[in-house]
Design a protein around this motif. Structure first.
Motif, PDB file in Angstrom:
ATOM      1  N   ALA A  35       0.856  -1.194   0.000  1.00 16.78           N
ATOM      2  CA  ALA A  35       0.000   0.000   0.000  1.00 16.78           C
ATOM      3  C   ALA A  35       0.887   1.237   0.000  1.00 16.78           C
ATOM      4  CB  ALA A  35      -0.929   0.006   1.214  1.00 16.78           C
ATOM      5  N   GLY A  36       0.537   2.231  -0.813  1.00 17.66           N
ATOM      6  CA  GLY A  36       1.367   3.420  -0.943  1.00 17.66           C
ATOM      7  C   GLY A  36       0.994   4.517   0.035  1.00 17.66           C
ATOM      8  N   VAL A  37       2.011   5.254   0.465  1.00 21.23           N
ATOM      9  CA  VAL A  37       1.854   6.407   1.360  1.00 21.23           C
ATOM     10  C   VAL A  37       1.923   7.668   0.512  1.00 21.23           C
ATOM     11  CG1 VAL A  37       2.831   7.645   3.334  1.00 21.23           C
ATOM     12  CG2 VAL A  37       2.921   5.140   3.261  1.00 21.23           C
ATOM     13  N   CYS A  38       0.926   8.547   0.637  1.00 20.48           N
ATOM     14  CA  CYS A  38       0.806   9.690  -0.270  1.00 20.48           C
ATOM     15  C   CYS A  38       0.593  10.990   0.491  1.00 20.48           C
ATOM     16  CB  CYS A  38      -0.368   9.451  -1.226  1.00 20.48           C
ATOM     17  SG  CYS A  38      -0.593  10.740  -2.462  1.00 20.48           S
ATOM     18  N   HIS A  39       1.085  12.093  -0.101  1.00 21.77           N
ATOM     19  CA  HIS A  39       0.850  13.425   0.483  1.00 21.77           C
ATOM     20  C   HIS A  39      -0.631  13.756   0.575  1.00 21.77           C
ATOM     21  CE1 HIS A  39       4.609  15.481   1.367  1.00 21.77           C
ATOM     22  NE2 HIS A  39       5.155  14.886   0.323  1.00 21.77           N
ATOM     23  N   SER A  40      -1.458  13.161  -0.281  1.00 23.76           N
ATOM     24  CA  SER A  40      -2.896  13.407  -0.189  1.00 23.76           C
ATOM     25  C   SER A  40      -3.438  12.972   1.168  1.00 23.76           C
ATOM     26  CB  SER A  40      -3.635  12.658  -1.302  1.00 23.76           C
ATOM     27  OG  SER A  40      -3.214  13.088  -2.566  1.00 23.76           O
ATOM     28  N   GLY A  61      -4.959   4.712   2.726  1.00 19.18           N
ATOM     29  CA  GLY A  61      -4.353   3.969   1.636  1.00 19.18           C
ATOM     30  C   GLY A  61      -5.161   3.913   0.368  1.00 19.18           C
ATOM     31  N   HIS A  62      -4.900   4.851  -0.573  1.00 21.06           N
ATOM     32  CA  HIS A  62      -5.599   4.818  -1.858  1.00 21.06           C
ATOM     33  C   HIS A  62      -4.748   4.207  -2.965  1.00 21.06           C
ATOM     34  CE1 HIS A  62      -3.654   8.828  -1.559  1.00 21.06           C
ATOM     35  NE2 HIS A  62      -3.397   8.652  -2.849  1.00 21.06           N
ATOM     36  N   GLU A  63      -3.532   3.774  -2.641  1.00 21.46           N
ATOM     37  CA  GLU A  63      -2.721   2.987  -3.556  1.00 21.46           C
ATOM     38  C   GLU A  63      -2.643   1.572  -2.982  1.00 21.46           C
ATOM     39  OE1 GLU A  63       0.477   6.360  -5.137  1.00 21.46           O
ATOM     40  OE2 GLU A  63       1.076   4.906  -3.621  1.00 21.46           O
ATOM     41  N   GLY A  64      -3.108   0.575  -3.719  1.00 21.68           N
ATOM     42  CA  GLY A  64      -3.100  -0.784  -3.192  1.00 21.68           C
ATOM     43  C   GLY A  64      -2.894  -1.836  -4.256  1.00 21.68           C
ATOM     44  N   VAL A  65      -2.187  -2.901  -3.882  1.00 19.02           N
ATOM     45  CA  VAL A  65      -2.110  -4.103  -4.703  1.00 19.02           C
ATOM     46  C   VAL A  65      -2.265  -5.302  -3.776  1.00 19.02           C
ATOM     47  CG1 VAL A  65      -0.589  -3.042  -6.430  1.00 19.02           C
ATOM     48  CG2 VAL A  65       0.407  -4.360  -4.573  1.00 19.02           C
ATOM     49  N   GLY A  66      -2.681  -6.416  -4.319  1.00 17.27           N
ATOM     50  CA  GLY A  66      -2.854  -7.600  -3.492  1.00 17.27           C
ATOM     51  C   GLY A  66      -3.223  -8.810  -4.307  1.00 17.27           C
ATOM     52  N   THR A  67      -3.429  -9.912  -3.617  1.00 17.00           N
ATOM     53  CA  THR A  67      -3.867 -11.153  -4.251  1.00 17.00           C
ATOM     54  C   THR A  67      -5.301 -11.438  -3.831  1.00 17.00           C
ATOM     55  OG1 THR A  67      -2.938 -12.459  -2.432  1.00 17.00           O
ATOM     56  CG2 THR A  67      -1.547 -12.108  -4.360  1.00 17.00           C
ATOM     57  N   VAL A  68      -6.062 -12.018  -4.734  1.00 18.89           N
ATOM     58  CA  VAL A  68      -7.474 -12.304  -4.465  1.00 18.89           C
ATOM     59  C   VAL A  68      -7.569 -13.370  -3.370  1.00 18.89           C
ATOM     60  CG1 VAL A  68      -9.640 -13.140  -5.417  1.00 18.89           C
ATOM     61  CG2 VAL A  68      -8.159 -11.652  -6.781  1.00 18.89           C
ATOM     62  N   PRO A 139      -4.483  -6.555 -13.734  1.00 19.43           N
ATOM     63  CA  PRO A 139      -3.480  -7.595 -13.460  1.00 19.43           C
ATOM     64  C   PRO A 139      -2.066  -7.035 -13.332  1.00 19.43           C
ATOM     65  CG  PRO A 139      -4.952  -8.268 -15.241  1.00 19.43           C
ATOM     66  CD  PRO A 139      -5.242  -6.817 -14.973  1.00 19.43           C
ATOM     67  N   LEU A 140      -1.328  -7.541 -12.330  1.00 24.17           N
ATOM     68  CA  LEU A 140       0.070  -7.145 -12.188  1.00 24.17           C
ATOM     69  C   LEU A 140       0.943  -7.784 -13.264  1.00 24.17           C
ATOM     70  CD1 LEU A 140       0.971  -7.081  -8.385  1.00 24.17           C
ATOM     71  CD2 LEU A 140       0.393  -5.194  -9.899  1.00 24.17           C
ATOM     72  N   ASP A 141       0.590  -8.978 -13.686  1.00 28.45           N
ATOM     73  CA  ASP A 141       1.332  -9.672 -14.751  1.00 28.45           C
ATOM     74  C   ASP A 141       2.837  -9.663 -14.508  1.00 28.45           C
ATOM     75  OD1 ASP A 141      -0.882 -10.478 -16.154  1.00 28.45           O
ATOM     76  OD2 ASP A 141      -0.821  -8.849 -17.615  1.00 28.45           O
ATOM     77  N   GLY A 142       3.228 -10.098 -13.316  1.00 20.36           N
ATOM     78  CA  GLY A 142       4.645 -10.272 -13.023  1.00 20.36           C
ATOM     79  C   GLY A 142       5.331  -9.113 -12.349  1.00 20.36           C
ATOM     80  N   LEU A 143       4.700  -7.952 -12.264  1.00 24.14           N
ATOM     81  CA  LEU A 143       5.321  -6.812 -11.574  1.00 24.14           C
ATOM     82  C   LEU A 143       5.411  -7.080 -10.078  1.00 24.14           C
ATOM     83  CD1 LEU A 143       3.667  -3.717 -13.306  1.00 24.14           C
ATOM     84  CD2 LEU A 143       6.061  -4.429 -13.475  1.00 24.14           C
ATOM     85  N   ASP A 144       6.519  -6.629  -9.470  1.00 23.37           N
ATOM     86  CA  ASP A 144       6.680  -6.739  -8.023  1.00 23.37           C
ATOM     87  C   ASP A 144       5.669  -5.828  -7.330  1.00 23.37           C
ATOM     88  OD1 ASP A 144       8.399  -7.366  -5.521  1.00 23.37           O
ATOM     89  OD2 ASP A 144       8.327  -5.170  -5.576  1.00 23.37           O
ATOM     90  N   PRO A 145       4.968  -6.315  -6.295  1.00 26.64           N
ATOM     91  CA  PRO A 145       3.936  -5.489  -5.646  1.00 26.64           C
ATOM     92  C   PRO A 145       4.459  -4.157  -5.109  1.00 26.64           C
ATOM     93  CG  PRO A 145       3.713  -7.774  -4.964  1.00 26.64           C
ATOM     94  CD  PRO A 145       4.981  -7.684  -5.752  1.00 26.64           C
ATOM     95  N   VAL A 146       5.615  -4.169  -4.469  1.00 21.34           N
ATOM     96  CA  VAL A 146       6.157  -2.923  -3.902  1.00 21.34           C
ATOM     97  C   VAL A 146       6.493  -1.942  -5.010  1.00 21.34           C
ATOM     98  CG1 VAL A 146       8.104  -1.925  -2.624  1.00 21.34           C
ATOM     99  CG2 VAL A 146       6.988  -3.992  -1.770  1.00 21.34           C
ATOM    100  N   ALA A 147       7.065  -2.440  -6.102  1.00 22.41           N
ATOM    101  CA  ALA A 147       7.404  -1.567  -7.223  1.00 22.41           C
ATOM    102  C   ALA A 147       6.162  -1.066  -7.943  1.00 22.41           C
ATOM    103  CB  ALA A 147       8.311  -2.306  -8.206  1.00 22.41           C
ATOM    104  N   ALA A 148       5.106  -1.890  -7.948  1.00 24.95           N
ATOM    105  CA  ALA A 148       3.909  -1.553  -8.726  1.00 24.95           C
ATOM    106  C   ALA A 148       2.954  -0.630  -7.995  1.00 24.95           C
ATOM    107  CB  ALA A 148       3.179  -2.833  -9.119  1.00 24.95           C
ATOM    108  N   VAL A 149       2.855  -0.746  -6.672  1.00 27.32           N
ATOM    109  CA  VAL A 149       1.764  -0.048  -5.981  1.00 27.32           C
ATOM    110  C   VAL A 149       1.816   1.470  -6.160  1.00 27.32           C
ATOM    111  CG1 VAL A 149       2.863   0.088  -3.683  1.00 27.32           C
ATOM    112  CG2 VAL A 149       0.367  -0.033  -3.880  1.00 27.32           C
ATOM    113  N   PRO A 150       2.982   2.137  -6.159  1.00 26.29           N
ATOM    114  CA  PRO A 150       2.938   3.589  -6.362  1.00 26.29           C
ATOM    115  C   PRO A 150       2.459   3.985  -7.755  1.00 26.29           C
ATOM    116  CG  PRO A 150       5.049   2.898  -5.429  1.00 26.29           C
ATOM    117  CD  PRO A 150       4.352   1.679  -5.919  1.00 26.29           C
TER     118      PRO A 150
END
Length: 346
Positions: A35-40, A61-68, A139-150
């Protein structure tokens, strides 16, 4: 489950235990991987009690990635265990803007009380996130969650801002990026990947300017009272064809207007409260001033594709959910290099 919540006006966020959510009909439950941390979020937590727009407590947390983790009745098209990024600016799904994939500009969201996760409804800084509709999963399609969430905001928002100005950013043109933190350092990369323009980055922090140079800025300028003159000098007096202000405070919007070229774009992305007068004589001829918001679902697909190609990446610093309050302190202090990411289940 654990969640990071804003619970009291004026107080810092707290890590608390709340009931695990369960998906209703049409909903998807994600086990949050980042989950991303944002100035908003800081802007939300700085809002006075009078006129505060959301109900507390609020899981951030308005930036999020996860698994179903689980599917509500009637959900099709996604399967348990699959990894997704969450498209954040939820809309009604049926108005003309939503039909175009522009839920960020939904015509009925306010009327229907529809809010993004973390900005009015429970967000991603928790062990689980309830997503209202599978159309909001990409779909993330292989992207790392930490790298993708922002990328769901810090990537999507500058991409949306930059994309509309690309016809003006031809060979020999100049683009200015004001504020090279979480969103701005991504904007520099996008401009380098998508246009031949010379990119000039402005910031008050030498560390942020160093980051801007690392990710591709051709020139860096300290954002002070002399910044506009410096940019004008770099452009031979012409100014910049596009100026992207990721701060949006009164001094930066003034600088943005002062460095815009004839027929240039001034794009105010930051929510610092500044305003730029528009009218004959205030700005060079035919300057366009816009204040965009987030981006479309289709644009999020494009941003993630750029990340997979290696054209764009976000500098991140990770924190556990228990360290979440400190992450916001660091963000407020300006000591985060790029984007802070919470890993709730790490």
């Amino acid at each position: 489950m654990k969640a990071l919540q804003y619970r009291t006006i004026g107080a810092p966020p707290e890590v608390v235990t709340v009931p695990d959510p369960e998906p209703g009909p049409g909903q998807v439950l994600l086990k949050v991987t980042a989950a991303g941390v944002c100035h908003s979020d800081i802007a939300v937590m700085s809002w006075p009690a009078e006129g505060f727009p959301y109900t507390l407590p609020l899981t951030l947390g308005h930036e999020g990635v996860g698994t179903v983790a689980a599917l509500g009745a009637g959900v099709t098209g996604v399967r348990e265990g699959e990894a997704y990024a969450v498209y954040g600016p939820w809309g009604c799904g049926s108005c003309t803007k939503c039909a175009e994939g522009k839920e960020n500009y939904c015509l009925r969201a306010a009327e229907l009380g529809i809010h993004p996760p973390g900005l009015g409804r429970p967000g991603a800084m928790a062990e689980y996130l309830l997503v209202d509709d599978p159309r909001h999963l990409v779909p993330l399609d292989g992207l790392d969650p930490v790298a993708a969430v922002p990328l769901t905001d810090a990537g999507l928002t500058p991409y949306h801002a930059v994309k509309r100005s690309l016809p003006k950013l031809v060979a020999g043109s100049t683009a200015v990026v004001i504020g090279t933190g979480g969103l701005g350092h991504v904007a520099v990369q996008l401009l380098r990947a998508l246009s031949p323009a010379r990119v000039v980055a402005l910031d008050v922090s030498e560390d942020k300017l160093r980051l801007a140079r690392e990710v591709g800025a051709h020139e860096t300028v300290l954002s002070d009272a002399r910044a506009a003159d410096a940019v004008r000098e770099l452009t031979g007096g012409r100014g910049a064809e596009a100026v992207f202000d990721f701060v949006g405070a009164e001094p930066t919007v003034r600088t943005a207007g002062a460095v815009a070229a004839v027929e240039g774009d001034v794009v105010i992305v930051g929510i610092g409260g500044g305003a730029l007068p528009v009218g004959f004589g205030y700005l060079p001829f035919e300057v366009s001033v816009t204040a965009p918001y987030w981006g479309s679902r289709g644009e999020l697909l494009e941003v993630l594709a750029l990340a997979r190609s290696g054209a764009v990446s976000v500098h991140t610093e990770t924190f556990s959910l228990d360290e979440g309050p400190r992450a916001y302190e660091r963000l407020h202090e300006g000591t985060i290099d790029g984007r802070a990411v919470i890993v709730p289940n790490g």
